[in-house]
Structure formats: C-alpha cells, structure tokens
Write a protein that holds these residues in place. Sequence first.
Motif, PDB file in Angstrom:
ATOM      1  N   LEU A  45       7.247  -5.999   2.797  1.00  0.00           N
ATOM      2  CA  LEU A  45       8.238  -6.947   2.285  1.00  0.00           C
ATOM      3  C   LEU A  45       9.526  -7.019   3.094  1.00  0.00           C
ATOM      4  N   GLU A  46       9.959  -5.898   3.641  1.00  0.00           N
ATOM      5  CA  GLU A  46      11.274  -5.836   4.269  1.00  0.00           C
ATOM      6  C   GLU A  46      11.361  -6.714   5.511  1.00  0.00           C
ATOM      7  N   PHE A  65      16.122  -2.138   1.068  1.00  0.00           N
ATOM      8  CA  PHE A  65      15.612  -3.040   2.097  1.00  0.00           C
ATOM      9  C   PHE A  65      16.056  -4.467   1.808  1.00  0.00           C
ATOM     10  N   LYS A  66      16.043  -5.279   2.828  1.00  0.00           N
ATOM     11  CA  LYS A  66      16.443  -6.674   2.715  1.00  0.00           C
ATOM     12  C   LYS A  66      15.201  -7.514   2.470  1.00  0.00           C
ATOM     13  N   GLU A  71      19.410  -7.608  -1.203  1.00  0.00           N
ATOM     14  CA  GLU A  71      19.041  -6.221  -0.932  1.00  0.00           C
ATOM     15  C   GLU A  71      18.328  -5.695  -2.161  1.00  0.00           C
ATOM     16  N   VAL A  72      17.228  -5.009  -1.940  1.00  0.00           N
ATOM     17  CA  VAL A  72      16.435  -4.459  -3.035  1.00  0.00           C
ATOM     18  C   VAL A  72      16.499  -2.939  -2.941  1.00  0.00           C
ATOM     19  N   PHE A  73      16.694  -2.297  -4.085  1.00  0.00           N
ATOM     20  CA  PHE A  73      16.774  -0.841  -4.166  1.00  0.00           C
ATOM     21  C   PHE A  73      15.588  -0.333  -4.969  1.00  0.00           C
ATOM     22  N   VAL A 149      10.529  -7.853  -8.675  1.00  0.00           N
ATOM     23  CA  VAL A 149      11.990  -7.745  -8.639  1.00  0.00           C
ATOM     24  C   VAL A 149      12.538  -8.444  -7.401  1.00  0.00           C
ATOM     25  N   ALA A 150      11.963  -8.169  -6.240  1.00  0.00           N
ATOM     26  CA  ALA A 150      12.448  -8.767  -4.997  1.00  0.00           C
ATOM     27  C   ALA A 150      12.358 -10.289  -5.043  1.00  0.00           C
ATOM     28  N   THR A 151      11.255 -10.807  -5.521  1.00  0.00           N
ATOM     29  CA  THR A 151      11.042 -12.251  -5.543  1.00  0.00           C
ATOM     30  C   THR A 151      11.967 -12.945  -6.540  1.00  0.00           C
ATOM     31  N   ILE A 152      12.077 -12.401  -7.746  1.00  0.00           N
ATOM     32  CA  ILE A 152      12.953 -13.015  -8.750  1.00  0.00           C
ATOM     33  C   ILE A 152      14.404 -12.996  -8.274  1.00  0.00           C
TER      34      ILE A 152
END
Length: 167
Positions: A45-46, A65-66, A71-73, A149-152
């Motif tokens: 994903l990053e 990561f971006k 930015e996602v944790f 989470v990243a997509t939303i």
Amino acid sequence: MTSYQSNQETVANESTSTGELINEIIEETKDINYVEIIENVIDTLEQDDSAMVSHPSEGGNRWKFKYGTVEVFVQLTGPTDEDTLTVWSVVLKLPAKDEPRLTRQLLEMNASGTFEARFAIVENQVVVLATRTLADLSASEVSRIITVVATIADNNDEALESEFGAA
C-alpha cells in the motif's frame, strides 16, 4: 429398495479427522506472524518508500506510511490474543467550521460506509480508526483492516478539509 448401514468405524474416523482438522486450524492461527503480515500489507500500500517502523517504550510495534494524501498508522501492542491491532489516519484537525454539522455527517458516514472502521475524535483530530484484538484474527482480516482505514481516510480527507477545515 436399497438398505444403507452405517459403519461405526468410518464415522469415528471422519469425526476424528474433523476434530484433528479443527485443531490444525487453531494451531495455524496461533502461529501467525502479525509483524510479517502487517509489513507485507504496508509494502503493497505505501507510496514513495514512506514506510517507517518504531518500537515504543511501552512495547509492541508502530508503523507509519503514506497512502494517497494521508498518513496511516498501524500499532500492534504485542503477540498474545489479548493484544490489539489498531489502525488510524488523521483526516481533519480540529477546531473545524460548523462542528455540529461535521459531527452529524461523520455519524451518518459511520452508519453507512465505514465497514469495520469508524470516524472518531482523538487528540483534537478527526481520525478514521479500527481496533481489533488478536484473538482469532486472520491474515486476511489484518489486510482488510489496514486497507479499509487507508482507503476511507484517503477518500474523505480532502473533502472534509475543504468543507470543514480550520475554523
């Protein structure tokens, strides 16, 4: 008319085989390497070689990561069934314009389009958040939680910022 007779030995073997299969599945689940799974998902994903990992003093692992514009944790507190996987991403800093309308919109979005994740307010920021204990957590669930989470977050951060940003 055909007569069927049950063979007790066959039934016992099938029953034992099923029991053994269930035990194997349980054992496989216990041997999941969550760190490796998380790092593999992040790797897919990053963007821009942005992935970073840290080991907080309280234990566990934390990655950042971006993904798109966010930015996602990802935090893994440890390896036991009672430990947790938490994934979050900031989508808007507070205070915001028209916070009552923002709150209503986030609640409506929580009800209709966040799957296992949810919008929340953490440390004066609106975040997309998902938390799950490791008990019975599969590799595919780990992947799904991080991806959701990243997509939303990426799909909503710019729209929320333009509509409600900086009061």
